[in-house]
Design a protein around this motif. Structure first.
Motif, PDB file in Angstrom:
ATOM      1  N   ASN A   1       0.808  -1.138  -0.040  1.00  0.00           N
ATOM      2  CA  ASN A   1       0.075   0.216   0.078  1.00  0.00           C
ATOM      3  C   ASN A   1       0.676   1.476  -0.102  1.00  0.00           C
ATOM      4  OD1 ASN A   1      -2.808  -0.386  -0.378  1.00  0.00           O
ATOM      5  ND2 ASN A   1      -2.540  -1.423   1.830  1.00  0.00           N
ATOM      6  N   ASN A   2       1.805   1.019   0.856  1.00  0.00           N
ATOM      7  CA  ASN A   2       2.884   2.433   0.831  1.00  0.00           C
ATOM      8  C   ASN A   2       3.579   2.446  -0.568  1.00  0.00           C
ATOM      9  OD1 ASN A   2       2.234   3.149   3.415  1.00  0.00           O
ATOM     10  ND2 ASN A   2       3.865   1.763   4.193  1.00  0.00           N
ATOM     11  N   CYS A   3       4.063   1.277  -1.325  1.00  0.00           N
ATOM     12  CA  CYS A   3       4.649   1.357  -2.346  1.00  0.00           C
ATOM     13  C   CYS A   3       3.755   2.127  -3.530  1.00  0.00           C
ATOM     14  CB  CYS A   3       5.198  -0.072  -2.709  1.00  0.00           C
ATOM     15  SG  CYS A   3       6.401   0.066  -4.101  1.00  0.00           S
ATOM     16  N   PHE A   4       2.478   1.696  -3.414  1.00  0.00           N
ATOM     17  CA  PHE A   4       1.534   2.536  -4.380  1.00  0.00           C
ATOM     18  C   PHE A   4       1.875   4.130  -4.476  1.00  0.00           C
ATOM     19  CE2 PHE A   4      -1.790  -0.881  -3.816  1.00  0.00           C
ATOM     20  CZ  PHE A   4      -1.327  -1.680  -4.841  1.00  0.00           C
ATOM     21  N   LYS A   5       2.396   4.600  -3.437  1.00  0.00           N
ATOM     22  CA  LYS A   5       2.397   6.104  -3.186  1.00  0.00           C
ATOM     23  C   LYS A   5       3.970   6.555  -3.298  1.00  0.00           C
ATOM     24  CE  LYS A   5      -1.994   5.914  -0.601  1.00  0.00           C
ATOM     25  NZ  LYS A   5      -2.360   5.812   0.828  1.00  0.00           N
ATOM     26  N   ASP A   6       4.840   5.571  -3.042  1.00  0.00           N
ATOM     27  CA  ASP A   6       6.090   5.998  -2.816  1.00  0.00           C
ATOM     28  C   ASP A   6       7.053   4.909  -3.790  1.00  0.00           C
ATOM     29  OD1 ASP A   6       8.780   6.415  -2.043  1.00  0.00           O
ATOM     30  OD2 ASP A   6       8.461   6.262   0.116  1.00  0.00           O
ATOM     31  N   ALA A   7       7.719   5.277  -4.665  1.00  0.00           N
ATOM     32  CA  ALA A   7       8.381   4.381  -5.734  1.00  0.00           C
ATOM     33  C   ALA A   7       9.660   3.894  -4.891  1.00  0.00           C
ATOM     34  CB  ALA A   7       8.479   5.217  -6.965  1.00  0.00           C
ATOM     35  N   SER A   8      10.146   4.623  -4.092  1.00  0.00           N
ATOM     36  CA  SER A   8      11.235   4.247  -3.284  1.00  0.00           C
ATOM     37  C   SER A   8      11.316   3.061  -2.760  1.00  0.00           C
ATOM     38  CB  SER A   8      11.830   5.402  -2.549  1.00  0.00           C
ATOM     39  OG  SER A   8      10.891   5.455  -1.233  1.00  0.00           O
ATOM     40  N   LEU A   9      10.230   2.579  -2.328  1.00  0.00           N
ATOM     41  CA  LEU A   9      10.051   1.314  -1.629  1.00  0.00           C
ATOM     42  C   LEU A   9       9.896   0.011  -2.795  1.00  0.00           C
ATOM     43  CD1 LEU A   9       7.148   2.353   0.903  1.00  0.00           C
ATOM     44  CD2 LEU A   9       9.662   1.945   1.181  1.00  0.00           C
ATOM     45  N   GLN A  10       9.913   0.135  -4.003  1.00  0.00           N
ATOM     46  CA  GLN A  10       9.860  -0.685  -5.126  1.00  0.00           C
ATOM     47  C   GLN A  10      10.630  -2.017  -4.735  1.00  0.00           C
ATOM     48  OE1 GLN A  10       9.484   0.927  -9.114  1.00  0.00           O
ATOM     49  NE2 GLN A  10      10.822  -0.597  -9.759  1.00  0.00           N
ATOM     50  N   VAL A  11      11.960  -1.912  -4.665  1.00  0.00           N
ATOM     51  CA  VAL A  11      12.852  -3.021  -4.432  1.00  0.00           C
ATOM     52  C   VAL A  11      12.504  -3.795  -3.217  1.00  0.00           C
ATOM     53  CG1 VAL A  11      15.271  -3.598  -3.853  1.00  0.00           C
ATOM     54  CG2 VAL A  11      14.775  -1.858  -5.630  1.00  0.00           C
ATOM     55  N   GLU A  12      12.263  -3.123  -2.081  1.00  0.00           N
ATOM     56  CA  GLU A  12      11.853  -3.629  -1.026  1.00  0.00           C
ATOM     57  C   GLU A  12      10.566  -4.587  -1.156  1.00  0.00           C
ATOM     58  OE1 GLU A  12      10.666  -2.752   3.573  1.00  0.00           O
ATOM     59  OE2 GLU A  12      11.443  -1.125   2.273  1.00  0.00           O
ATOM     60  N   ALA A  13       9.539  -3.939  -1.959  1.00  0.00           N
ATOM     61  CA  ALA A  13       8.267  -4.773  -2.167  1.00  0.00           C
ATOM     62  C   ALA A  13       8.537  -5.990  -3.139  1.00  0.00           C
ATOM     63  CB  ALA A  13       7.375  -3.716  -2.783  1.00  0.00           C
ATOM     64  N   ASP A  14       9.455  -5.771  -3.939  1.00  0.00           N
ATOM     65  CA  ASP A  14       9.767  -6.641  -5.132  1.00  0.00           C
ATOM     66  C   ASP A  14      10.387  -7.868  -4.344  1.00  0.00           C
ATOM     67  OD1 ASP A  14       9.968  -7.738  -7.608  1.00  0.00           O
ATOM     68  OD2 ASP A  14      11.882  -6.742  -8.001  1.00  0.00           O
TER      69      ASP A  14
END
Length: 350
Positions: free
Chosen positions: A54-67
């Protein structure tokens, strides 16, 4: 290219973040494409991962962590299935979790589409199905029309009520079987947000919506969004909902928001499917209030057996993986806008 009897595990997690659906499907082609659902599983979304996504939807810097986190969860789901099933799993087809979808700028990102899954489980994994179509000039969506055509072609249309409402409109006289297919409007992605304000994960049966009042002014605002005037092919992502939808409706009381938004969904679906015999699946197919409003606009809905309602998209992603694994086209370019049928998805080997 070859034909074989293969057991493919399809994994699907939609934008509504209500969990991972898994369908183990056997495919063969001795006398045309044959399929059988062997087993199905459901996995609840881990709360920490749900918050991260949900946070990654709004904050692209979390992309690698979500991946990485989504791939780890996918691995744990597959390992659980391996322990529970007596069937051999020949390959996995994993949709991943859509985080960003911007085909106009040649970009789409599904978290968890990593080689780690094949390496950790020892099973070939087909994933990242959308990117190739985007690079070919398409929307990278919808992908389910190939499955709607091959597995459920007896219906005039197939409607999925998931995080987004999307439909494949069919014509049995055409070789590809689908006239057009596209995302109609957001659905459970919005409805579940207001259900959570009432302390529920979702509005079971549409009970709260049925007690709410439709706000006509908000309804007109929603129906006037420019997306609904665009011609297909077209597709939606979570970022569009966050920027275009919530601010128009989030000041209403939750029950009124649910009633108003259900009416919006019904109106948009009716523009596409009125008068047609429609297979309806996805989590929203259990929202009796929503289905009643859609039918009130002249859409003839047919809800199939529970396994198909709940696992249709996982079944179709098993099919897409089977087609990719056997070297056959799994994307209908006429429905995505790429204009070219092709075999999409990255194949990772253990």
């Amino acid at each position: 290219m070859y034909d074989a009897t293969l057991n493919i595990l399809g994994l699907m997690s939609g934008t509504s973040l209500d969990g991972m659906d898994a369908a183990l499907v056997q495919f063969s082609e001795e006398n045309g494409l044959q399929w059988q659902l062997l087993e199905n599983f459901e996995f609840e979304y881990p709360e920490a991962l749900k918050i991260l996504v949900n946070n990654c939807f709004k904050d692209a810097s979390l992309q690698v962590e979500a991946d990485l986190a989504f791939a780890e969860w996918t691995i744990s789901c597959i390992e659980h299935i391996k322990e529970k099933t007596d069937f051999e799993i020949h390959a996995v087809g994993s949709h991943g979790q859509t985080i960003f979808h911007d085909p106009q700028n040649k970009y789409t990102f599904q978290a968890g589409c990593l080689a780690d899954i094949a390496h950790a489980t020892g099973i070939p994994c087909i994933t990242d199905f959308r990117m190739q179509d985007v690079l070919l000039g398409g929307q990278g969506a919808p992908l389910v029309p190939m499955g709607d055509h091959l597995l459920f072609g007896k219906y005039e249309a197939a409607l999925n009520l998931g995080g987004f409402a999307n439909a494949s409109v069919g014509n049995p006289q055409l070789a590809n079987g689908v006239v057009h297919a596209f995302d109609i409007c957001p659905a459970n992605y919005v409805l579940n947000a207001f259900a959570r304000e009432l302390g529920k994960e979702y509005d079971a049966g549409g009970a709260h919506a049925s007690r709410g009042s439709i706000n006509q002014w908000v309804l007109e605002e929603l129906n006037s969004l420019p997306y609904f005037d665009k011609q297909p092919p077209k597709s939606l992502g979570a970022e569009w909902v966050e920027s275009q939808v919530f601010h128009k409706i989030d000041y209403l009381q939750p029950s009124d928001a649910l009633a108003t938004y259900c009416e919006h969904i019904a109106i948009q679906i009716s523009k596409v499917l009125t008068g047609k015999r429609v297979l309806v699946t996805g989590g929203g197919a259990w929202n009796d209030y929503l289905l009643g409003r859609i039918e009130a606009f002249g859409v003839k809905l047919e809800r199939p057996e529970k396994e198909v309602v709940d696992f249709k998209e996982a079944i179709i992603f098993a099919l897409l993986a089977y087609l990719r694994f056997t070297g056959k086209d799994n994307v209908l370019g006429a429905t995505t806008g790429s204009g070219k049928n092709h075999s999409s998805g990255k194949v990772f080997w253990p």
